[in-house]
Design a protein around this motif. Structure first.
Motif, PDB file in Angstrom:
ATOM      1  N   SER A   4      27.855  36.846  34.047  1.00  0.00           N
ATOM      2  CA  SER A   4      28.781  36.979  34.959  1.00  0.00           C
ATOM      3  C   SER A   4      28.979  38.268  35.618  1.00  0.00           C
ATOM      4  O   SER A   4      28.593  39.168  35.046  1.00  0.00           O
ATOM      5  CB  SER A   4      30.308  36.653  34.656  1.00  0.00           C
ATOM      6  OG  SER A   4      30.357  37.530  33.326  1.00  0.00           O
ATOM      7  N   THR A   6      31.531  40.780  38.018  1.00  0.00           N
ATOM      8  CA  THR A   6      32.782  40.784  38.781  1.00  0.00           C
ATOM      9  C   THR A   6      32.636  41.787  39.843  1.00  0.00           C
ATOM     10  O   THR A   6      32.079  43.067  39.711  1.00  0.00           O
ATOM     11  CB  THR A   6      33.906  41.378  37.793  1.00  0.00           C
ATOM     12  OG1 THR A   6      33.898  40.567  36.617  1.00  0.00           O
ATOM     13  CG2 THR A   6      35.194  41.395  38.416  1.00  0.00           C
ATOM     14  N   GLU A  38      32.487  36.637  39.973  1.00  0.00           N
ATOM     15  CA  GLU A  38      33.908  36.590  40.420  1.00  0.00           C
ATOM     16  C   GLU A  38      34.465  37.739  41.226  1.00  0.00           C
ATOM     17  O   GLU A  38      33.512  38.743  41.461  1.00  0.00           O
ATOM     18  CB  GLU A  38      34.602  36.744  39.181  1.00  0.00           C
ATOM     19  CG  GLU A  38      34.580  35.684  38.186  1.00  0.00           C
ATOM     20  CD  GLU A  38      35.427  36.010  36.649  1.00  0.00           C
ATOM     21  OE1 GLU A  38      35.772  35.142  36.030  1.00  0.00           O
ATOM     22  OE2 GLU A  38      35.598  37.231  36.692  1.00  0.00           O
ATOM     23  N   ARG A  63      37.566  31.455  41.114  1.00  0.00           N
ATOM     24  CA  ARG A  63      36.817  32.831  41.069  1.00  0.00           C
ATOM     25  C   ARG A  63      37.377  34.399  41.266  1.00  0.00           C
ATOM     26  O   ARG A  63      37.190  35.162  41.139  1.00  0.00           O
ATOM     27  CB  ARG A  63      35.481  32.873  41.573  1.00  0.00           C
ATOM     28  CG  ARG A  63      34.715  31.693  41.210  1.00  0.00           C
ATOM     29  CD  ARG A  63      33.427  31.370  42.143  1.00  0.00           C
ATOM     30  NE  ARG A  63      33.821  31.319  43.407  1.00  0.00           N
ATOM     31  CZ  ARG A  63      32.936  31.036  44.476  1.00  0.00           C
ATOM     32  NH1 ARG A  63      31.992  31.414  44.396  1.00  0.00           N
ATOM     33  NH2 ARG A  63      33.482  30.871  45.789  1.00  0.00           N
ATOM     34  N   LYS A  65      40.595  36.548  41.268  1.00  0.00           N
ATOM     35  CA  LYS A  65      41.507  37.462  40.484  1.00  0.00           C
ATOM     36  C   LYS A  65      42.118  38.277  41.292  1.00  0.00           C
ATOM     37  O   LYS A  65      41.375  39.097  42.373  1.00  0.00           O
ATOM     38  CB  LYS A  65      40.783  37.991  39.343  1.00  0.00           C
ATOM     39  CG  LYS A  65      40.038  36.826  38.460  1.00  0.00           C
ATOM     40  CD  LYS A  65      40.860  36.323  37.614  1.00  0.00           C
ATOM     41  CE  LYS A  65      40.086  35.444  36.592  1.00  0.00           C
ATOM     42  NZ  LYS A  65      39.718  34.068  37.296  1.00  0.00           N
TER      43      LYS A  65
END
Ligand code: UDP
Ligand code: MG
Length: 316
Positions: A4, A6, A38, A63, A65
């Motif tokens: 992943s 971010t 994300e 996804r 935040k």
């Protein structure tokens, strides 16, 4: 399992550009199929509809935040909060105004995953579209900074940077209150790949950095990453003492040889003013270091979180 990434996006009054940003984000996330991409918006106490827009996005897209500050704490605090709460295998810091081209992300990821770098940073090689006075002072700042600081600070470096967890953790260990990210990134070391690009202008909305704000920020950088001004103060002091001593000898010899003619008070006034000025200047420099030390010793939190949709938020 997919790795992943971010994207940490500091936002302060970015309602105009956020929809555009989200479009670009979706595009690049689609390109990077082998990763879960994300985005973590850090709303830095915006006074417009930024947080509402972000919440709308978060409702539709899991996804997305977000983390919202209780007031405006500044971009540095937003970066810190973002890094602290980002849990991707890789983390990138990116401006909301699309001045940091998301299209560079695949290249940055490649550098970190395949080429053995710990971070991939970007620098703009042109300053097209920026006021010339601002570019001039920016160049002077980088030249000065690199002379008086042992930490390398790249000219034109942006905060747009992709990093590994290890690099991120090193940055979080630097929990100082007066933050200057460009210096912090250089200070932690590791292998960094520099990717160059042509300056892109802001897609919508307005810059949040006035000339004055930038000046204050540059002083923060100097104080945070160099103690040369303090040494300079001692050198100035010694120099003035030396000049005074030479004058003393000259005046003494003159008086002994030629008697004591009427003293020139204008020159005296000039000397007093000059020395007064130098003393105040030096005290000012000392004062700046002292004030930063004062703020550090208070150990105030770097940011205060108001709302978030991240489950386990570690308050700073
Ligand atoms: N920003 C922020 N807090 C502030 C000022 C700016 O989070 O107090 C964010 C802003 O929303 C943007 C980024 O920092 O995503 C860069 O700001 P801006 O584009 O205004 O700066 P410039 O590119 O003109 O240097
Ligand atoms: Mg910008």
């Amino acid at each position: 399992m997919k790795r992943s990434v971010t994207l940490v996006v500091p936002c302060y009054n970015e309602e105009e550009v956020l929809p555009l940003f989200y479009q670009e984000y979706c595009k690049v996330a689609e390109q990077l199929q082998e990763y879960v991409v994300e985005v973590l918006f850090v709303d830095d106490g915006s006074k417009d509809r930024t947080i509402e827009l972000v919440k709308e996005m978060a409702e539709k897209d899991e996804r997305v935040k977000y983390l919202s500050f209780s007031r405006n704490f500044g971009k540095e605090a937003a970066i810190y909060a973002g890094l602290k709460n980002a849990d991707g295998d890789y983390v990138a810091i990116m401006d909301a105004d699309l001045q940091d081209p998301p299209a560079l992300l695949p290249e940055m990821l490649h550098a970190v995953t395949e080429e053995g770098y710990d971070s991939a940073a970007t620098r703009r090689v042109t300053r097209k579209g920026e006021p010339p006075v601002r570019s001039f002072f920016a160049r002077c700042f980088y030249r000065l900074m690199n002379k008086i600081s042992t930490t390398e600070i790249m000219d034109g470096a942006r905060d747009y940077r992709l990093m590994t967890r290890q690099f991120k953790d090193a940055i979080l260990q630097m929990s100082e209150y007066n933050r200057f990210s460009k210096g912090i990134f250089g200070w932690v070391g590791f292998k960094t790949k520099w990717i160059e690009f042509e300056n892109v202008e802001r897609q919508a909305g307005e810059t949040k950095w006035s000339f004055w704000k930038l000046l204050v920020y540059s002083v923060e950088g100097i104080i945070g990453f160099s103690t040369v001004p303090l040494a300079l103060v001692s050198v100035i002091g010694l120099l003035v003492c030396f000049i005074a001593f030479v004058f003393l000898v000259v005046i003494l010899v003159k008086t002994l040889c030629f008697g004591d003619p009427v003293a020139g008070w204008p020159s005296m006034a000039c000397i007093i003013l000059l020395l007064g000025g130098i003393q105040l200047f030096c005290m000012g420099i000392l004062g700046m270091y002292l004030s930063k030390t004062y703020l550090e010793t208070k150990k105030r939190p770097i940011y205060i979180c108001g709302e978030t949709n991240i489950l386990e938020t570690n308050e700073s």
